[in-house]
Design an enzyme around this catalytic site. Structure first.
Site, PDB file in Angstrom:
ATOM      1  N   HIS A  71     -13.928 -29.723  16.263  1.00 16.51           N
ATOM      2  CA  HIS A  71     -12.950 -30.646  15.670  1.00 16.51           C
ATOM      3  C   HIS A  71     -13.500 -32.085  15.593  1.00 16.51           C
ATOM      4  CE1 HIS A  71      -9.938 -27.562  15.769  1.00 16.51           C
ATOM      5  NE2 HIS A  71      -9.921 -27.481  17.087  1.00 16.51           N
ATOM      6  N   ASP A 120     -13.619 -19.274  16.073  1.00 16.12           N
ATOM      7  CA  ASP A 120     -12.581 -19.897  16.916  1.00 16.12           C
ATOM      8  C   ASP A 120     -11.233 -19.773  16.188  1.00 16.12           C
ATOM      9  OD1 ASP A 120     -12.503 -22.275  19.274  1.00 16.12           O
ATOM     10  OD2 ASP A 120     -10.901 -22.422  17.777  1.00 16.12           O
ATOM     11  N   HIS A 167      -8.941 -21.809  15.829  1.00 16.16           N
ATOM     12  CA  HIS A 167      -8.612 -23.024  15.087  1.00 16.16           C
ATOM     13  C   HIS A 167      -9.649 -23.276  14.001  1.00 16.16           C
ATOM     14  CE1 HIS A 167      -6.947 -23.585  19.229  1.00 16.16           C
ATOM     15  NE2 HIS A 167      -5.884 -23.923  18.526  1.00 16.16           N
ATOM     16  N   ASP A 190     -10.572 -18.158  21.647  1.00 17.32           N
ATOM     17  CA  ASP A 190      -9.120 -18.344  21.662  1.00 17.32           C
ATOM     18  C   ASP A 190      -8.408 -17.487  20.611  1.00 17.32           C
ATOM     19  OD1 ASP A 190     -10.342 -19.920  19.788  1.00 17.32           O
ATOM     20  OD2 ASP A 190      -9.513 -21.820  20.501  1.00 17.32           O
TER      21      ASP A 190
HETATM   22 ZN   LIG Z   1      -9.937 -23.299  19.255  1.00 20.96          ZN
END
Ligand SMILES: [Zn+2]
Length: 344
Positions: free
Chosen positions: A125, A162, A164, A249
């Site tokens: 991120h 991931d 996200h 995750d």
């Molecule tokens: Zn993540």
């Protein structure tokens, strides 16, 4: 030659984001403990180095790097509501970026066939000028930029599983045709980016491939996306190096994500990426830890990944079945990507 290099270090436990923060030191401790119990004669553990300023600057603005460095002098600094520092964060973050570089150097220079870098804080991120979502420096993006700008490679694949979307990685390479960024992520979910129409821009148009999936998807949908959309494009791209943003995750036990991938799913994705790397670039693949917030899921999935990386690349692959929730995503992704890739 060592088949698989591990990069791990207890110094990664030093960054502390807060007492109830999910991105906690125990994540890496659980991974290291798992790795210490593996009996694998071909596995060698490497000590990470710190990334140099110039290496961080491959992806980040100098003023921002300075801002992270200055947090070492204070007890705590909040970059955003989720992203907090402790006095050891600066050093730990440079060691995370450096750890992925250590793994990448080890594989590029032929000391190992592939590698897994067990690092924290995570990176995908992190933006050129700001920390975000538990991330300070974009570890995998820095390794990709190092491969192209320092070592002269022309084509690097970043595969991000991931849960996200890796908005930072997408942003850094959005106009670059040298880095193919592919992400499977839960959508909608933090950070809200990664829809199908985000495919890159300018010379980089077509070199960002997003596969957003609804919550509760698992192995079936992920493998269907790999076999029918992502790997066909990656094969045409023909990478000279494969980097994996390996967040765990999307595991069914994870408290932040709502996906249902399990250890077999991670191993099956790793096997496919290993085959791709064997076909395109002599097997050169580095996976780096991103997210993953359940300690048992982290250890079990990390073990599955390391074991898969150690197996021969000629292990068979059973093609994924058509997954009804993945097929419409594939169809819509192809609509946006077909002008850029010759997909049959
Ligand atoms: Zn993540």
């Amino acid at each position: 030659m060592n088949k698989t290099a591990l990069v791990a270090d207890r110094r990664y436990l030093k960054h502390f984001a807060g007492r109830v923060h999910p991105e906690r030191p125990e994540r890496v401790a659980a991974m290291i403990e798992m790795a210490e119990h593996l009996v694998r004669p071909d596995l060698r553990t490497y000590t990470p180095r710190e990334a140099a300023f110039d290496e961080l600057a491959l992806c980040h603005r100098a003023d921002y790097i300075g801002a992270v460095e200055r947090t070492a002098a204070v007890d705590r600094f909040d970059f955003d509501p989720d992203t907090h520092t402790s006095p050891d964060t600066w050093k730990t973050a440079t060691l995370a970026a450096g750890g992925v570089l250590t793994a990448t150097e080890t594989v590029l220079d032929g000391a190992a066939c592939n590698a897994f870098a067990i690092v924290r804080p995570p990176g995908h991120h992190a933006l050129p000028g700001s920390a975000m979502g538990f991330c300070f420096f974009n570890n995998v993006a820095i390794a990709a930029a190092w491969l192209t700008r320092v070592r002269g490679l022309k084509r690097v694949l970043i595969f991000d599983w991931d849960v996200h979307h890796g908005n930072g990685t997408q942003d850094i390479f959005y106009e670059s045709p040298q880095i193919l960024y592919m992400s499977i992520h839960q959508f909608p979910l933090y950070p809200g980016t990664g829809w199908l129409d985000q495919i890159g821009a300018g010379a980089g148009a077509g070199f960002t491939v997003n596969a957003p999936l609804p919550a509760t998807c698992g192995n079936e949908e992920y493998l269907c996306l790999l076999d029918r959309l992502l790997l066909p494009i990656a094969r045409i791209f023909n990478p000279e190096f494969v980097l994996v943003s390996a967040g765990f995750d999307c595991h069914y036990r994870d408290p932040l994500g709502m996906m249902r991938v399990d250890e077999q799913g991670f191993a099956a994705m790793a096997r496919r990426l290993k085959h791709l790397a064997a076909e395109c670039c002599g097997g050169k693949l580095v996976a780096a830890l991103e997210g993953g917030y359940d300690l048992k899921a982290l250890a079990d999935s990390g073990r599955a990944l390391i074991e898969e990386l150690g197996r021969d690349a000629d292990d068979p692959i059973t093609p994924a079945a058509a997954a009804s929730r993945a097929l419409p995503i594939i169809e819509r992704a192809r609509y946006f990507l077909e002008p850029h890739w010759r997909l049959d």
